[in-house]
Design an enzyme around this catalytic site. Structure first.
Site, mmCIF file in Angstrom:
data_model
loop_
_atom_site.group_PDB
_atom_site.id
_atom_site.type_symbol
_atom_site.label_atom_id
_atom_site.label_comp_id
_atom_site.label_asym_id
_atom_site.label_seq_id
_atom_site.Cartn_x
_atom_site.Cartn_y
_atom_site.Cartn_z
ATOM 1 N N ASP A 265 2.262 -17.283 -2.663
ATOM 2 C CA ASP A 265 2.794 -16.974 -1.331
ATOM 3 C C ASP A 265 4.278 -16.619 -1.378
ATOM 4 O O ASP A 265 4.840 -16.165 -0.379
ATOM 5 C CB ASP A 265 2.608 -18.184 -0.399
ATOM 6 C CG ASP A 265 1.431 -18.005 0.545
ATOM 7 O OD1 ASP A 265 1.057 -16.852 0.802
ATOM 8 O OD2 ASP A 265 0.890 -19.027 1.013
ATOM 9 N N LYS B 60 -9.508 -15.446 3.349
ATOM 10 C CA LYS B 60 -8.938 -15.389 1.990
ATOM 11 C C LYS B 60 -9.999 -15.772 0.959
ATOM 12 O O LYS B 60 -10.136 -15.122 -0.091
ATOM 13 C CB LYS B 60 -7.734 -16.326 1.881
ATOM 14 C CG LYS B 60 -6.507 -15.829 2.638
ATOM 15 C CD LYS B 60 -5.459 -16.913 2.804
ATOM 16 C CE LYS B 60 -4.352 -16.489 3.757
ATOM 17 N NZ LYS B 60 -3.449 -17.587 4.120
ATOM 18 N N GLN C 137 -1.575 -23.844 2.844
ATOM 19 C CA GLN C 137 -1.700 -23.196 4.146
ATOM 20 C C GLN C 137 -0.736 -23.809 5.171
ATOM 21 O O GLN C 137 -0.735 -25.016 5.392
ATOM 22 C CB GLN C 137 -3.158 -23.314 4.636
ATOM 23 C CG GLN C 137 -3.439 -22.588 5.934
ATOM 24 C CD GLN C 137 -3.309 -21.076 5.839
ATOM 25 O OE1 GLN C 137 -3.745 -20.456 4.868
ATOM 26 N NE2 GLN C 137 -2.689 -20.464 6.842
#
Ligand code: NAP
Length: 278
Positions: free
Chosen positions: A115, A48, A92
């Site tokens: 997200d 990413k 994460q």
């Protein structure tokens, strides 16, 4: 059988995004919070951050020790929520089990929730309202659309009911007028559902889980699973038996994975534009 080339499609999306970000004429930063040392997370984070760099975006990694307390994670999110340079916050997963993951996701300002995991984003998606949509489900729909694969009226067997894949994908599929059967580990006679589906989406995380004899002729198979076998990344699909049966198939690697990263950056672009309005 046609391979749904997520790498090619995502590269096209990223090329366009590079221009879009440049046209914003301002610094855009993505904050990535990583707690602990999970090996798979380290690989995902690297990829990413690399994409951020390629697109001229600043990716800021906040790597916290595995003994970090929930309050410290929440305090960092709070600080980033109030930092105007940070346009997106990515927490994460997985977090250490002592930390309430849903509580932390929900603490992210929905405007920066790239997200799409906060309650507000999830709720908006379920209600069919505009929102930042979680990246893997969004990427799957985008890939199907790129190849002009119709969803309306199609029967989809979705094997997964997790918060990050199955539930948001279910909502996206029904809003595309597909008829969706959501299967999971307690589903009885899974083959009955897979054999009757036009599209099978498998996100189980078990190598060779989907075999050709579970499918009807000409089905479309989306392989979301990621496992490591002898150091090699593989999906859920048994390629040997599935490829003669399927009309379209996503490879692993090079299918859904790259689409997920592209959608993250697309969400960051949308988040940056939306925040500029205020
Ligand atoms: P997860 O929460 O473990 O979900 C796995 C799902 O598979 C669950 O719904 C589980 O059912 C179901 N399942 C397990 N065994 C089954 C069986 N025998 N029959 C039918 N269903 C079964 O994992 P996740 O986070 O959603 O991720 C799923 C997979 O996708 C993983 O391999 C992950 O690495 C991969 N993934 C890939 C991407 C990408 O970008 N390519 C992104 C996210 C995830 P229960 O709910 O009953 O347990």
């Amino acid at each position: 059988m046609v391979i749904l080339d997520g790498k090619k499609v995502s590269n096209e999306i990223l090329e366009n995004l590079k221009k879009d970000f440049a046209s914003l004429n301002k610094k855009v930063s993505l904050a990535v919070i990583w707690v602990g040392n999970d090996e798979a997370s380290s690989i995902y984070i690297k990829s990413k951050l690399k994409k951020c760099e390629e697109l001229g975006i600043e990716g800021k990694l906040y790597h916290l020790d595995e003994n970090t307390k929930e309050e410290e994670v929440l305090a960092l999110i709070d600080k980033l929520n109030h930092d105007d340079y940070i346009k997106g916050i990515l927490l994460q997963s997985p977090l250490p089990k002592e930390i309430d993951e849903i509580k932390c996701f929900n603490f992210i300002n929905p405007q920066k929730d790239v997200d799409g995991f906060s309650n507000v984003s999830v709720g908006n998606l379920a209600l069919g309202r505009p929102t930042l949509i979680s990246c893997t489900p969004k990427g799957i729909i985008r890939l199907l659309k790129y190849y002009n694969i119709p969803l309306e009226g199609k029967s989809v067997c979705l094997i997964n009911r997790s918060n990050i894949v199955g539930k948001p994908l279910f909502n996206l599929l029904i809003s595309e007028n597909a008829t969706v059967t959501m299967c999971h580990s307690k589903t009885q006679n899974l083959e009955f559902f897979t054999r009757n589906a036009d599209i099978v989406i498998s996100a189980v995380g078990k190598p060779n889980f989907i075999k050709g004899d579970m499918l009807k002729e000409g089905s479309i198979v989306i392989d979301v699973g990621i496992s490591r076998v002898n150091g090699k990344v593989v999906g859920d699909v048994d390629y040997e038996s599935v490829s003669p049966k399927a009309l379209y198939l996503t490879p692993v690697p090079g299918g859904v994975g790259p689409m997920t990263v592209a959608m993250l950056l697309e969400n960051l672009y949308e988040a940056s534009k939306n925040q500029d309005k205020f």
